[in-house]
Each structure stands twice: as structure tokens, then as C-alpha cells.
Design a protein around this motif. Structure first.
Motif, PDB file in Angstrom:
ATOM      1  N   ARG A 444     -14.757 -18.685   5.306  1.00  0.00           N
ATOM      2  CA  ARG A 444     -15.545 -17.470   5.434  1.00  0.00           C
ATOM      3  C   ARG A 444     -14.728 -16.281   4.907  1.00  0.00           C
ATOM      4  O   ARG A 444     -13.727 -15.879   5.501  1.00  0.00           O
ATOM      5  N   PHE A 445     -15.185 -15.741   3.776  1.00  0.00           N
ATOM      6  CA  PHE A 445     -14.517 -14.610   3.134  1.00  0.00           C
ATOM      7  C   PHE A 445     -15.195 -13.300   3.511  1.00  0.00           C
ATOM      8  O   PHE A 445     -16.385 -13.255   3.820  1.00  0.00           O
ATOM      9  N   CYS A 446     -14.427 -12.226   3.442  1.00  0.00           N
ATOM     10  CA  CYS A 446     -15.004 -10.880   3.526  1.00  0.00           C
ATOM     11  C   CYS A 446     -14.030  -9.890   2.899  1.00  0.00           C
ATOM     12  O   CYS A 446     -12.837 -10.178   2.744  1.00  0.00           O
ATOM     13  N   TRP A 447     -14.575  -8.754   2.521  1.00  0.00           N
ATOM     14  CA  TRP A 447     -13.777  -7.609   2.070  1.00  0.00           C
ATOM     15  C   TRP A 447     -13.735  -6.586   3.185  1.00  0.00           C
ATOM     16  O   TRP A 447     -14.768  -6.276   3.792  1.00  0.00           O
ATOM     17  N   ILE A 448     -12.570  -6.055   3.474  1.00  0.00           N
ATOM     18  CA  ILE A 448     -12.450  -4.887   4.348  1.00  0.00           C
ATOM     19  C   ILE A 448     -12.219  -3.690   3.423  1.00  0.00           C
ATOM     20  O   ILE A 448     -11.289  -3.696   2.615  1.00  0.00           O
ATOM     21  N   VAL A 449     -13.089  -2.701   3.525  1.00  0.00           N
ATOM     22  CA  VAL A 449     -13.068  -1.570   2.596  1.00  0.00           C
ATOM     23  C   VAL A 449     -12.966  -0.253   3.380  1.00  0.00           C
ATOM     24  O   VAL A 449     -13.018  -0.238   4.608  1.00  0.00           O
ATOM     25  N   ASP A 450     -12.823   0.837   2.627  1.00  0.00           N
ATOM     26  CA  ASP A 450     -12.808   2.193   3.203  1.00  0.00           C
ATOM     27  C   ASP A 450     -11.712   2.378   4.241  1.00  0.00           C
ATOM     28  O   ASP A 450     -11.946   2.877   5.350  1.00  0.00           O
ATOM     29  N   PHE A 451     -10.502   1.983   3.872  1.00  0.00           N
ATOM     30  CA  PHE A 451      -9.360   2.220   4.756  1.00  0.00           C
ATOM     31  C   PHE A 451      -9.044   3.715   4.802  1.00  0.00           C
ATOM     32  O   PHE A 451      -9.215   4.431   3.811  1.00  0.00           O
ATOM     33  N   PRO A 452      -8.551   4.198   5.946  1.00  0.00           N
ATOM     34  CA  PRO A 452      -8.089   5.591   5.984  1.00  0.00           C
ATOM     35  C   PRO A 452      -6.869   5.763   5.088  1.00  0.00           C
ATOM     36  O   PRO A 452      -6.005   4.879   5.005  1.00  0.00           O
ATOM     37  N   MET A 453      -6.812   6.895   4.406  1.00  0.00           N
ATOM     38  CA  MET A 453      -5.686   7.174   3.507  1.00  0.00           C
ATOM     39  C   MET A 453      -4.401   7.406   4.310  1.00  0.00           C
ATOM     40  O   MET A 453      -3.324   6.986   3.900  1.00  0.00           O
ATOM     41  N   TYR A 454      -4.552   8.063   5.460  1.00  0.00           N
ATOM     42  CA  TYR A 454      -3.379   8.432   6.261  1.00  0.00           C
ATOM     43  C   TYR A 454      -3.580   8.009   7.712  1.00  0.00           C
ATOM     44  O   TYR A 454      -4.697   7.757   8.158  1.00  0.00           O
ATOM     45  N   GLU A 455      -2.477   7.979   8.431  1.00  0.00           N
ATOM     46  CA  GLU A 455      -2.510   7.762   9.871  1.00  0.00           C
ATOM     47  C   GLU A 455      -1.434   8.634  10.511  1.00  0.00           C
ATOM     48  O   GLU A 455      -0.487   9.073   9.843  1.00  0.00           O
ATOM     49  N   PHE A 456      -1.598   8.874  11.800  1.00  0.00           N
ATOM     50  CA  PHE A 456      -0.630   9.688  12.527  1.00  0.00           C
ATOM     51  C   PHE A 456       0.317   8.787  13.278  1.00  0.00           C
ATOM     52  O   PHE A 456      -0.098   7.951  14.077  1.00  0.00           O
ATOM     53  N   ASP A 457       1.610   8.929  12.997  1.00  0.00           N
ATOM     54  CA  ASP A 457       2.630   8.134  13.660  1.00  0.00           C
ATOM     55  C   ASP A 457       3.095   8.876  14.909  1.00  0.00           C
ATOM     56  O   ASP A 457       3.727   9.943  14.820  1.00  0.00           O
ATOM     57  N   GLU A 458       2.778   8.314  16.067  1.00  0.00           N
ATOM     58  CA  GLU A 458       3.106   8.987  17.332  1.00  0.00           C
ATOM     59  C   GLU A 458       4.613   9.011  17.592  1.00  0.00           C
ATOM     60  O   GLU A 458       5.089   9.857  18.355  1.00  0.00           O
ATOM     61  N   LYS A 459       5.360   8.087  16.972  1.00  0.00           N
ATOM     62  CA  LYS A 459       6.810   8.070  17.180  1.00  0.00           C
ATOM     63  C   LYS A 459       7.495   9.215  16.434  1.00  0.00           C
ATOM     64  O   LYS A 459       8.417   9.847  16.947  1.00  0.00           O
ATOM     65  N   THR A 460       7.034   9.468  15.213  1.00  0.00           N
ATOM     66  CA  THR A 460       7.657  10.518  14.402  1.00  0.00           C
ATOM     67  C   THR A 460       6.880  11.826  14.435  1.00  0.00           C
ATOM     68  O   THR A 460       7.370  12.841  13.938  1.00  0.00           O
ATOM     69  N   ASN A 461       5.663  11.777  15.015  1.00  0.00           N
ATOM     70  CA  ASN A 461       4.776  12.948  15.026  1.00  0.00           C
ATOM     71  C   ASN A 461       4.492  13.463  13.612  1.00  0.00           C
ATOM     72  O   ASN A 461       4.430  14.661  13.370  1.00  0.00           O
ATOM     73  N   LYS A 462       4.334  12.510  12.689  1.00  0.00           N
ATOM     74  CA  LYS A 462       4.076  12.876  11.305  1.00  0.00           C
ATOM     75  C   LYS A 462       2.880  12.098  10.762  1.00  0.00           C
ATOM     76  O   LYS A 462       2.550  11.013  11.248  1.00  0.00           O
ATOM     77  N   ILE A 463       2.257  12.688   9.761  1.00  0.00           N
ATOM     78  CA  ILE A 463       1.202  11.997   9.036  1.00  0.00           C
ATOM     79  C   ILE A 463       1.851  11.112   7.977  1.00  0.00           C
ATOM     80  O   ILE A 463       2.716  11.569   7.219  1.00  0.00           O
ATOM     81  N   GLU A 464       1.447   9.840   7.931  1.00  0.00           N
ATOM     82  CA  GLU A 464       2.028   8.899   6.989  1.00  0.00           C
ATOM     83  C   GLU A 464       0.922   8.149   6.269  1.00  0.00           C
ATOM     84  O   GLU A 464      -0.221   8.096   6.728  1.00  0.00           O
ATOM     85  N   PHE A 465       1.280   7.541   5.132  1.00  0.00           N
ATOM     86  CA  PHE A 465       0.321   6.680   4.441  1.00  0.00           C
ATOM     87  C   PHE A 465      -0.001   5.488   5.337  1.00  0.00           C
ATOM     88  O   PHE A 465       0.888   4.876   5.929  1.00  0.00           O
ATOM     89  N   SER A 466      -1.270   5.150   5.428  1.00  0.00           N
ATOM     90  CA  SER A 466      -1.641   4.013   6.266  1.00  0.00           C
ATOM     91  C   SER A 466      -1.694   2.710   5.478  1.00  0.00           C
ATOM     92  O   SER A 466      -1.739   1.630   6.061  1.00  0.00           O
ATOM     93  N   HIS A 467      -1.672   2.788   4.163  1.00  0.00           N
ATOM     94  CA  HIS A 467      -1.862   1.602   3.332  1.00  0.00           C
ATOM     95  C   HIS A 467      -1.005   1.789   2.086  1.00  0.00           C
ATOM     96  O   HIS A 467       0.159   2.198   2.209  1.00  0.00           O
ATOM     97  N   ASN A 468      -1.580   1.608   0.914  1.00  0.00           N
ATOM     98  CA  ASN A 468      -0.814   1.730  -0.330  1.00  0.00           C
ATOM     99  C   ASN A 468      -0.736   3.196  -0.765  1.00  0.00           C
ATOM    100  O   ASN A 468      -1.767   3.840  -0.960  1.00  0.00           O
ATOM    101  N   PRO A 469       0.467   3.758  -0.947  1.00  0.00           N
ATOM    102  CA  PRO A 469       0.583   5.184  -1.277  1.00  0.00           C
ATOM    103  C   PRO A 469       0.097   5.540  -2.678  1.00  0.00           C
ATOM    104  O   PRO A 469      -0.092   6.717  -2.984  1.00  0.00           O
ATOM    105  N   PHE A 470      -0.111   4.530  -3.531  1.00  0.00           N
ATOM    106  CA  PHE A 470      -0.537   4.800  -4.908  1.00  0.00           C
ATOM    107  C   PHE A 470      -2.050   4.723  -5.075  1.00  0.00           C
ATOM    108  O   PHE A 470      -2.556   4.706  -6.190  1.00  0.00           O
ATOM    109  N   SER A 471      -2.776   4.658  -3.956  1.00  0.00           N
ATOM    110  CA  SER A 471      -4.230   4.532  -4.022  1.00  0.00           C
ATOM    111  C   SER A 471      -4.894   5.876  -4.327  1.00  0.00           C
ATOM    112  O   SER A 471      -4.380   6.947  -4.001  1.00  0.00           O
ATOM    113  N   MET A 472      -6.088   5.777  -4.917  1.00  0.00           N
ATOM    114  CA  MET A 472      -6.888   6.970  -5.182  1.00  0.00           C
ATOM    115  C   MET A 472      -7.662   7.346  -3.920  1.00  0.00           C
ATOM    116  O   MET A 472      -8.384   6.512  -3.364  1.00  0.00           O
ATOM    117  N   PRO A 473      -7.526   8.590  -3.447  1.00  0.00           N
ATOM    118  CA  PRO A 473      -8.333   9.013  -2.294  1.00  0.00           C
ATOM    119  C   PRO A 473      -9.792   9.156  -2.700  1.00  0.00           C
ATOM    120  O   PRO A 473     -10.105   9.597  -3.806  1.00  0.00           O
TER     121      PRO A 473
END
Length: 619
Positions: A444-473
Motif C-alpha cells: 500500500r503506497f501513498c504520498w505525504i505532501v504539503d509539509f510545513p517549511m519550518y518548525e519551532f524547536d522548543e529546545k533552542t527556541n528557534k525556527i528551523e527547517f522541518s524538512h529539506n532546506p533547498f525546497s521551494m516554499p
């Protein structure tokens, strides 16, 4: 006659009866039946039974040989009698009457059995991997790996892709794992990095005018081992295309994946194209995972609104909801006849995961009237530890939200959204397996799409890339400048099969101004960007085509096709779970002269001293 063989051990049939042949291989088994000696001789092509008749001059010599010794046999092909034919072997209709036998290489006493499974542990199997690989299952797995790679290459070439090799010694790149570093002798104090993936190289190939690239690419990541992840290195079908959208990438890779899984799936069903597409947020809500196993028919539903009602008095959930928490529910169909232990074991399992428990309500009777759902809410029809806290209307809402039938149960998880999704995803799989309802014999295959570009890291209190940094927003530069970073989606996607993530991919950012802004949001200044990705930026400034790609993992594809739960079973010489090559003794200490040549001084952590040893030292 050839010195070693005229035929292989999987080749001889009744058509060769009466011929003199020579075969070579390993002694698979040796059996003495009242003075008649049988040898099953094995090579990579199969097995041939050889027989030494009673009274032969060779018996004394051959009886000294051990299993797994390499020998050459010369003899005559004989048809077996009807009662001794082995229909399970391609050579089972014949045997070779031994006229001469030569010991090519004697084997010591083997540390575990090759001819049959003897339960040898993984560590000793890896230490003697060359013996382990002689076993029929391992030969089958590694041969499957070869065939899959050959098929992938053929399919990509047929689609107009060209194979290029990218550098192994390269620069460090943020791919989400630790790099393996290689010190430079010619440039003291500087290091190369082994590629976590050929990400920047394949993008630069697109900027160089090569429209369709692929490679069976080695990748190196210093990360911990898992059942579906080999520590150190792995291989992927790396591909990139120019002038494409997300749909174009899917249109190329779906028939490749489907074709390979049909070719080597041994009759198992493969999802038709197009594969289902599930938005990341929907996947986390419905399945509690961004790599859902769609063989599991259970889905998670959000029932926060029910437990937030004034006529619900279950404060354990209401207090969490007031703090921003959520309530997730999992429908378990037709469990009314399950014993109490079924529910108690699930509750104990949840507590072992660190949760207070796994509350549930059992709905013995549900009525459907005119396409609406009504619950019978008398005390005897809704059972479970929290049923008494809910009103009739609240129970009816649960039935409607979860599309319940008579005899179904709902299991509940309440926590902050991220933690609730994680536990609900684990509970979904646990309930499915305890009920034995996971679909078998399918991919059973599927595509997961529309990932968030960024996420908030609670340890560093910073916004970071959540996936591939070279992606087009999604929305390009306008989105980066005008939207909350945590609301920006990216043209990123994963392909998943049976709950295993085969690959991540993306439509790449091909504009330097978007790249600069995207990295600035994640805290990377222009100076850092130039230092780390100057080559990429430079190439973009001279005209870069829109492009995108993906890189399905070869090891994971073979693991699924082989039906192996452990990825090390489909890799020729894998490391163990501690990232050690126990056969070759790697990693190992370096020669001091070599370290000096590389301008390296070691600063090793101090060895821990046990309290008893420390006390003796002080006295």
C-alpha cells in the motif's frame, strides 16, 4: 575437461544421464547410509546429490572432510529411482556417481550451521558474514537486491534518464544528520565530508543543463541504527528532473515503483496509479504518523469538541483541553465479544508508553436512522471506565464522528497535539495488531505532501527547517515575506509503502533571492550562506531551471520485497547496531604516524573510574 567444472550444481537433469561431468562447490551436507556416502554439493546455482558407493577407495579420504569444505567431483550422471526423486530440487531427478574427488580447500569447524537455521545470533552471523551469506535465504536476498537495482536502472534509462556519478569527498551540508568527516593531509585543519546525499550535486547538474539525472547513489550518515535504517551508509535511487512540477515527479516515479514491486512482489498486490496523496497535517490527524501503514484499516478521529461540552464531566480530559490539548479517538470495530483482558492489556501497554492509560467506551448497540447516527445511551449500552461521564448527546456525537456500528469501541488519547498524535499513531497500530486485522499480501503506497517549511524547536527556541532546506516554499518569496513562517508549506513530499518511508523529495528552490530569505528565517546570515552554499548560489545566479526530484531508498525497497523486518538482512556486509564492522574490526585506532601526517591530535574522553577502583587508588 575443465579443471573445476563442466556444469554448475543447479544444472544437471535426466537429459545428462550417462555423461561424465565435473562439478565444484561446498559440501552442504554429508550422510553415511550404511557405507554408502551421500554428498549434497552446493554452489550459487543450486544443489546436486553425489553418491559414493559402498567399498569405494575414496571413502576413507572423503569421510575426513567437513561441511563447507570446497571440493571438485568428477563422476557419471545417473537417473534416480522413482522412489528417490526429489521434486523440490531442479536436480532432484539425478545424482552423480563419484569417480574422483579433490579437496580444493578444507574448512575448519564452522561456528554455526549453513545448511539449516540454527538460531545463531546476529553478532556471530555478522562476524562470519561470508558464512552467513552462503545460506539459502541470504543468497536469495542479495540476489534480489542485484535484480532490483538492475530493474531500477533499466526503468530509469527507458524514461530518458542518464546515470552520472557525483563526488564522494565533498563539503558538509545540512541534511538532518551528522556528517562523516575525512581529514585533508594537504590542507591541515580542514576536512571533507562524505555525502549524506548528492543533493547539491544533482541540483548543480540541472543547472549545468542535464535534464534528467539518476544514480544508484551511496549516502553516508552518522546516525543511530534502526530496524529500517542501516548505520553509516545506505544506497538510494537518486533522481532529478528539470522544468517539472510535483505532479511530473510523481508521474515518473510511480510507474517505476509499481513496476519493481510487481516484478519482484511474488504475487502480492500493488496499489494502482495514482498513489493516494495525503497532506502532512491530515496524516498526523488521521494516522498519527507521516508514514502511515495503509494496510491498517483503523483511523484516528478528533473528538475534542465532544469532551469540551458542558454536559461532559470528565475533568481529566477537560483540564487538558483548557490548556490547548486535544482528544483523539480510535475506533476498534466489533470488539464487543473481546474479553476484559483485551482492554486491560491495551491500558497496560499505554501506561508502558508513559501515558496514564487508554480510556475507552464500548458501544454495544448503535442505531442508524435516515442516514443519521443515533446511540442507544442507556446505562447498559455504553460501557467502559469513562462512559458514565458523558451525556446521551455527547455519546451520539462520538458515534457520528467515528461512524460507529454496534459492537464497536472507541479508545481515547488526550494530550497536547504533538504528543497525542504520536501516542494515537502507536495505539492505532497496537489495536490493529492485537485484533489481527492488518491486511496481508499487499503493498500500500501513498504520498505525504504539503509539509510545513519550518518548525519551532522548543529546545533552542528557534525556527528551523522541518524538512529539506533547498525546497521551494509554496507561494515563493511572497509567502516568505508576508506569512507566519510556521504557516508556510513547502513543495516537499514523501513516498511511503506499508508504513516505511521510502524517500523524501521536493521541488527545489532555484532562485537565489528566495534561498537567501528562506535561510535567513532559519537564522542563517548571508555570510554563512555564502560560506556553506556558495557553489549552489553561484550556479543559481547564472540561470537555474525549475527542477525537482526524489531518492527512494534501495535498501528499504529490497527489505519490503524480501519480507525482512531488519534491513541488515538485505545488505551484503552491514554494520551491527552499534555501527561496528565486527568482521573487519572497524572502526579502529589509527597509527600515530598517520595521525601526525594528517595534523591530528586526539582529545579522547576520560575513561570512567568505578567507585571501588577509585577508592583503591586513593588509598
Amino acid at each position: 575437461m575443465h579443471d573445476y567444472r563442466t556444469h554448475t550444481c543447479g544444472e544437471l537433469t535426466k537429459t545428462y544421464t550417462g555423461e561424465t561431468v565435473r562439478i565444484s562447490g561446498w559440501i552442504h551436507r554429508m550422510r553415511d547410509h550404511g557405507g554408502v556416502v551421500f554428498i549434497d554439493l552446493r554452489d550459487t546455482y543450486g544443489l546436486t546429490q553425489c553418491v559414493l558407493e559402498e567399498g569405494s577407495d575414496l571413502i576413507q579420504k572423503i569421510s575426513q572432510w567437513r561441511n563447507e569444505s570446497v571440493i571438485t567431483i568428477t563422476g557419471t550422471v545417473k537417473a534416480r529411482t522413482a522412489e528417490t526423486v526429489n521434486s523440490k530440487m531442479p536436480t532432484g531427478a539425478i545424482e552423480v556417481e563419484i569417480r574422483d574427488a579433490i579437496l580444493q580447500s578444507a574448512a575448519d569447524v564452522i561456528p554455526f550451521q549453513v545448511a539449516e537455521e540454527d538460531g545463531a545470533g546476529e553478532e556471530i552471523r555478522l562476524k562470519y558474514r561470508y558464512l552467513d551469506l552462503r545460506r539459502e535465504k541470504m543468497q536469495r536476498n542479495i540476489r534480489l537486491r542485484n535484480n532490483v537495482i538492475t530493474s531500477l536502472r533499466r526503468r530509469m534509462t527507458e524514461k530518458g534518464f542518464q546515470e552520472f556519478q557525483t563526488p564522494i569527498l565533498t563539503a558538509s551540508s545540512p541534511e538532518g544528520a551528522r556528517d562523516f568527516l575525512v581529514p585533508s593531509r594537504l590542507h591541515p585543519g580542514k576536512f571533507y565530508a562524505l555525502p549524506q546525499a548528492p543533493q547539491q550535486d544533482k541540483q548543480r547538474l540541472m543547472m549545468s543543463g542535464f535534464d534528467r539525472y539518476f544514480q544508484i547513489a551511496p549516502c553516508f550518515r552518522d546516525e543511530d541504527s534502526r530496524a529500517d535504517r542501516s548505520p553509516g551508509e545506505f544506497y538510494q535511487l537518486d533522481m532529478e528532473m528539470s522544468f517539472v512540477t510535483q505532479d511530473d515527479v510523481f508521474g515518473v516515479i510511480e510507474p517505476v515503483m509499481r513496476g519493481v514491486f510487481e516484478e519482484f512482489g511474488t504475487g502480492r498486490t500493488v496499489d494502482p496509479k495514482p498513489f493516494p496523496r495525503i497532506a502532512y497535517r491530515d496524516a498526523m490527524r488521521r494516522y498519527g504518523s507521516d508514514k502511515p501503514d495503509l494496510r491498517n484499516p483503523l483511523e484516528i478521529v478528533d473528538v475534542t469538541e465532544v469532551f469540551a461540552r458542558d454536559d461532559v464531566e470528565f475533568n481529566a480530559f477537560k483540564n487538558v483541553i483548557k490548556k490547548g490539548g486535544v482528544v483523539r479517538a480510535i475506533r476498534a470495530p466489533k470488539v464487543v465479544d473481546q474479553p476484559r483482558s483485551f482492554f486491560d492489556k491495551l491500558n497496560g501497554w499505554a501506561q508502558a508508553q508513559g501515558a496514564p492509560g487508554l480510556g475507552y467506551i464500548l458501544f454495544e448497540h448503535v442505531e442508524h436512522n435516515n442516514d443519521s447516527t443515533e446511540c442507544i445511551t442507556s446505562a447498559g449500552d455504553a460501557k467502559g471506565p469513562i462512559a458514565k461521564f458523558l451525556s446521551g448527546r455527547a455519546l451520539t456525537m462520538l458515534c457520528e464522528l467515528a461512524n460507529l456500528e454496534s459492537g464497536d469501541a472507541l479508545f481515547f488519547i488526550c494530550n497536547v497535539e504533538k504528543d497525542a498524535a504520536k501516542l494515537a499513531g502507536l495505539a492505532r497500530d497496537k489495536i490493529c495488531d492485537d485484533m489481527g486485522i492488518r491486511e496481508q499480501g499487499v503493498f500500500r503506497f501513498c504520498w505525504i505532501v504539503d509539509f510545513p517549511m519550518y518548525e519551532f524547536d522548543e529546545k533552542t527556541n528557534k525556527i528551523e527547517f522541518s524538512h529539506n532546506p533547498f525546497s521551494m516554499p509554496q507561494g515563493g518569496l511572497d509567502a516568505l515575506e508576508n506569512k507566519d513562517p510556521l504557516d508556510i508549506l513547502a513543495w516537499q513530499y514523501d513516498i511511503v509503502c506499508n508504513g516505511i518511508e521510502l524517500s523524501s523529495g521536493a521541488i527545489r528552490n532555484h532562485k537565489p533571492e528566495i534561498m537567501e530569505k528562506a535561510f535567513a528565517i532559519a537564522g542563517y546570515g548571508k555570510d554563512v550562506l555564502e560560506a556553506k552554499f556558495g557553489g549552489m548560489l553561484s550556479a543559481m545566479r547564472f540561470g537555474a531551471p525549475p527542477h525537482g526530484g526524489i531518492a527512494p531508498g534501495v535498501d528499504r525497497i529490497v527489505m519490503l520485497l524480501a519480507g525482512e523486518p531488519n534491513i541488515r538482512e538485505v545488505i551484503v556486509f552491514p554494520m551491527n547496531g552499534q555501527a561496528e564492522d565486527v568482521m573487519m574490526g572497524a572502526p579502529n585506532t589509527a597509527d600515530p604516524a598517520h595521525l601526525k601526517e594528517l595534523h591530528i591530535k586526539l582529545d579522547l574522553p576520560k575513561a570512567k573510574v568505578e567507585p571501588e577502583a577509585a577508592q583503591k587508588k586513593s588509598t
